[in-house]
Design an enzyme around this catalytic site. Structure first.
Site, PDB file in Angstrom:
ATOM      1  N   GLY A 305       0.831  -1.169   0.526  1.00  0.00           N
ATOM      2  CA  GLY A 305       0.071   0.542  -0.198  1.00  0.00           C
ATOM      3  C   GLY A 305       1.159   1.247  -0.066  1.00  0.00           C
ATOM      4  CD  GLU A 306       4.483   2.678   2.812  1.00  0.00           C
ATOM      5  OE1 GLU A 306       5.703   2.668   2.611  1.00  0.00           O
ATOM      6  OE2 GLU A 306       3.851   2.324   4.060  1.00  0.00           O
TER       7      GLU A 306
END
Length: 338
Positions: A305-306
């Site tokens: 993610g991120e």
């Protein structure tokens, strides 16, 4: 709360989605013409040619460049984590925000490598969303506030956008959104996220199914409010703003694509300015990409993610654009095209 922004309710946001500009067909034609004249056999750069032309059509230039890519990271906390859907406590969200701000996360390195600016936007971390098995995750007011945070986070001078997220519990939120939008069973959309064991995976399936059943019959943007998170809504707001500014977007993983899917289901074509950066190792991401009609650029087994997968391919998109705009044509190079 009194909003000072482009919209004040979900109906106003949907109206803006419907009014968003389309691609510049003249620029697309100019890019196609130039691509056909470059010093290479026709089609020899594969998808790079497609990417360059797509980018040109959204920037309105037949010979564009990428000089100001932007990464925007949004963070939020989820009340549904109290159900035991994550292997990590909600405190990790705050800790990771600090890590982003101090430059220690993977996306910091990838943004720097890509020459991209990066901003971090924690959203009401001390006020988690509601447990969507019992109530809506966000009221319309809260959802609009988060959409506006994303909308206003986009730098109008940017020429490529990546949005990412941090929020313990947000794979459960994304799974519920995908389930509500695309149907099937909860098990089709729920994955291990942060690494839950078999018992945790079963809990996630049950929580997802309960949330989807509770909020059945809602519109796509109402689903975003009912099952989403503040960081999920902020990503949707940023993607929508980028469309209005003709800034192409590289989509990240499962959570980002679930956020984006609410826009596409609300207004078909809302994601035409977006390209899928990668397919993640989160089980349902390929299915979401398929439903959106997006073919990922790379498959590296990422599931962080991120914005990491999308940030990783910024240089790839830049490379495609550089080939379109920087290569010589046969005439410029004095080379025969016969």
């Amino acid at each position: 709360m009194v909003f000072t922004g482009a919209f004040s309710d979900l109906a106003g946001f949907e109206h803006l989605l419907k009014q968003a500009p389309g691609p510049d067909l003249a620029a697309k034609e100019a890019a196609e013409t130039r691509n056909a004249q470059l010093t290479k056999p026709a089609g020899s750069l594969g998808r790079l040619e497609e990417i360059g032309i797509w980018y040109a059509s959204w920037r309105g230039e037949g010979r564009p460049r990428i000089s100001q890519p932007q990464v925007a990271i949004f963070a939020g906390n989820h009340g549904v984590t109290a159900r035991g859907v994550s292997a990590f406590p909600v405190e990790v969200t705050v800790q990771m925000v600090a890590n982003f701000q101090h430059g220690g996360a993977a996306i910091n390195q990838l943004a720097r490598n890509a020459g991209a600016s990066m901003s971090v936007h924690p959203i009401a971390l001390g006020r988690p969303t509601g447990d969507f098995t019992e109530t809506v995750a966000m009221s319309e007011t809260d959802c609009v506030e988060a959409l506006l945070i994303g909308w206003n986070a986009v730098n109008p001078q940017s020429d490529l956008l990546v949005v990412g997220e941090m929020g313990i519990g947000n794979t459960t939120s994304a799974a519920a959104i995908a389930n509500a939008l695309f149907g099937g069973a909860a098990a089709d959309w729920v994955g291990r996220g942060t690494g839950v064991d078999d018992a945790g995976l079963k809990i996630k399936e049950e929580v997802c199914a309960a949330g989807v059943a509770r909020h059945a019959g809602k519109t796509p943007l109402e689903i975003l409010a009912a099952l989403g998170g503040r960081e999920v809504a902020a990503m949707a707001g940023a993607i929508a703003r980028a469309r209005h500014l003709r800034i192409p977007v590289v989509l990240d993983g499962f959570i980002c694509c679930a956020a984006a899917a609410t826009l596409e289901r609300a207004v078909p074509g809302a994601l035409d300015h977006c390209i899928a950066g990668h397919v993640s190792d989160e089980a349902a991401h390929p299915a979401v990409l398929s439903a959106l009609g997006k073919e990922p650029l790379v498959a590296l087994g990422l599931r962080l993610g991120e914005g990491s997968g999308a940030g990783l391919v910024i240089p790839l998109v830049k490379g495609a654009v550089e080939c379109l705009s920087g290569m010589a044509t046969f005439a410029e190079a004095g080379v025969s095209d016969k």
